[in-house]
Design an enzyme around this catalytic site. Structure first.
Site, PDB file in Angstrom:
ATOM      1  NE  ARG A 186      -3.506  -2.418   2.580  1.00  0.00           N
ATOM      2  CZ  ARG A 186      -4.395  -2.690   3.535  1.00  0.00           C
ATOM      3  NH1 ARG A 186      -4.652  -1.782   4.458  1.00  0.00           N
ATOM      4  NH2 ARG A 186      -5.032  -3.851   3.562  1.00  0.00           N
ATOM      5  NE  ARG A 222      -0.097   5.845   8.748  1.00  0.00           N
ATOM      6  CZ  ARG A 222      -1.415   5.620   8.759  1.00  0.00           C
ATOM      7  NH1 ARG A 222      -1.993   5.046   7.710  1.00  0.00           N
ATOM      8  NH2 ARG A 222      -2.151   5.967   9.795  1.00  0.00           N
ATOM      9  CD  GLU A 261      -7.339  -0.993  11.265  1.00  0.00           C
ATOM     10  OE1 GLU A 261      -7.368  -1.789  10.309  1.00  0.00           O
ATOM     11  OE2 GLU A 261      -7.416   0.240  11.129  1.00  0.00           O
ATOM     12  CB  SER A 296     -10.744  -3.689   9.367  1.00  0.00           C
ATOM     13  OG  SER A 296     -10.346  -2.479   9.936  1.00  0.00           O
ATOM     14  NE  ARG A 345      -0.741   0.044  12.569  1.00  0.00           N
ATOM     15  CZ  ARG A 345      -1.652   0.925  12.169  1.00  0.00           C
ATOM     16  NH1 ARG A 345      -2.924   0.770  12.533  1.00  0.00           N
ATOM     17  NH2 ARG A 345      -1.302   1.954  11.424  1.00  0.00           N
TER      18      ARG A 345
END
Length: 424
Positions: free
Chosen positions: A263, A278, A350, A353, A392
């Site tokens: 990404r 990130r 996070e 999801s 994470r």
């Protein structure tokens, strides 16, 4: 993608759904244009059918006159004019339908009624597990990782640029252990079918799951082939059945896959860029469900519990958030985020999801099922969730399980995969 009939018959509900997302001002002209295009499209279809009927009648009259020996020049000219008009109308109809299709691709899913309205501030904690560790004396993951020689950020940046990392020694082994642990858990205990899918996909696949056209700037594209590095295994796994009709007896169907994820994170420069928070390339195990519409809500809860089980076995305190409409992803109708607490940086992060897309993705990808023999096919409901993402989760492990001597206690469930009870 939205059902055109639903847009036509329930446009006020669509506008309300966009208002709850906080996007009505931007999307109201788009919705109005879709309604107008659909109206014009139906008028053009009617006009084409009327002219085709007139042409057929003219052709029959030409045949009758020829048989009677009468002149047919005027009818032939009329038929030619009708044919030219039909061609023009069909060309305009095709252009109108293409524009309408493009517009429908731009409108996000409508969130379910139980999803709270508002933005990120309206996200709701629905449950939590474990006790977050106090931040006192806990070093941030990038510091302890470099001290242990398992995280090499400088060389990752040298090789590929900022946002790319190198894991070394026990860090590399930890990533491999997490992959095997998660895949074994989801296949052996949760009943998913394991798959190994391509890490490069075509434009149709990216469009089918909703990454394109809206998020192309966030993707890594191979321009010579118009292919994309996968942003998540959701894309190839969901597209396994693109343009197919599934046997209703095979549903629900759960699949899991590991993949690296790529990404660009366009627009996120300067946000949480330290360490593993990130990054542009990361690893993840994905969970995907295909379900009948009446089952998808229950499957969503189950899928979320499966992702939670990973964190419980890794002994990482976490919380489950129900995202508000304005913070819910483009294609999702309802999303739970799982967040792990990282005491070294004092943040909830996070790691998963879990989303129910209803038939939004299935319409884009044309994935249907036949409820029973002889019945008309229906669109499946698709769901997916991270089960879970590595970076994470590794932050949580390095910070939450950090010991006074700087070593990292390995959770019992992970020890058989890592072959150690301590990272040192």
């Amino acid at each position: 993608m939205h059902d055109l009939k639903a847009v036509r018959d329930s446009v006020d509900a669509l506008r309300d759904g966009m208002a709850r997302r906080g996007k009505l001002d931007a999307l109201a002209p788009v919705i109005d244009r879709a309604v107008a295009l659909d109206r014009d499209r139906r008028l053009m279809i009617q006009a084409v059918e009327e002219r085709k009927a007139a042409r057929n009648a003219s052709s029959q009259e030409v045949a009758r006159r020829k048989k009677a020996g009468d002149d047919v020049a005027d009818l032939v000219a009329q038929g030619r004019a009708l044919g030219e008009e039909i061609s023009r109308l069909e060309r305009e109809l095709g252009e109108s339908e293409g524009e309408l299709q493009s517009i429908l691709m731009e409108i996000p899913n409508v969130t379910l009624p139980e999803v709270p309205s508002g933005g990120e501030e309206a996200n709701t904690v629905v449950r939590s597990w474990g006790t977050p560790r106090a931040a006192e004396s806990v070093k941030p993951h990038w510091e302890v990782g470099e001290t242990l020689g398992i995280l090499d950020l400088a060389r990752g940046a040298k090789i590929a640029g900022s946002g790319f990392i190198v894991l070394r020694r026990n860090g590399a082994r930890l990533a491999r252990a997490l992959m095997s642990f998660m895949l074994d858990l989801h296949t052996r205990e949760h009943g998913y079918e394991e798959t190994w899918v391509p890490f490069v996909v075509n434009r149709a696949s990216m469009t089918g799951t909703g990454q394109l056209p809206k998020f192309e700037d966030d993707m890594y594209r191979l321009p010579d082939d118009d292919m994309f590095l996968v942003p998540t295994a959701e894309v190839p796994v969901t597209n396994l059945y693109r343009d197919e009709i599934l046997d209703g007896g095979a549903l629900p169907m759960g699949l899991t896959a590991y993949s690296p994820c790529f990404r660009r994170e366009a627009g996120s420069h300067g946000k949480d860029t330290r360490g593993l928070i990130r990054v542009h390339e990361f690893d993840k195990v994905e969970l995907v469900w295909y379900a009948r519409p009446e089952e998808s809500a229950a499957r969503h809860e189950e899928l979320t519990r499966h992702a939670e089980r990973v964190l419980q076995l890794l002994e990482l305190p976490y919380r489950v958030l129900l995202l508000a409409s304005g913070d819910t992803g483009f294609a999702s109708a309802k999303t739970y985020d799982l967040e792990v607490f990282a005491p070294g940086i004092g943040k909830w992060l996070e790691v998963s999801s879990c989303s129910n897309f209803l038939d939004f993705q299935a319409r884009r990808a044309n994935i249907r099922y036949r409820p029973a023999q002889g019945e008309k096919p229906r669109f499946v409901h698709t769901l997916n969730g991270s089960g879970v993402a590595f970076p994470r989760t590794i932050i949580g492990l390095l910070e939450h399980h950090q010991q006074p001597d700087g070593t990292i206690r390995v959770p019992e469930a992970l020890r058989p995969y890592l072959g150690a009870d301590v990272l040192r």
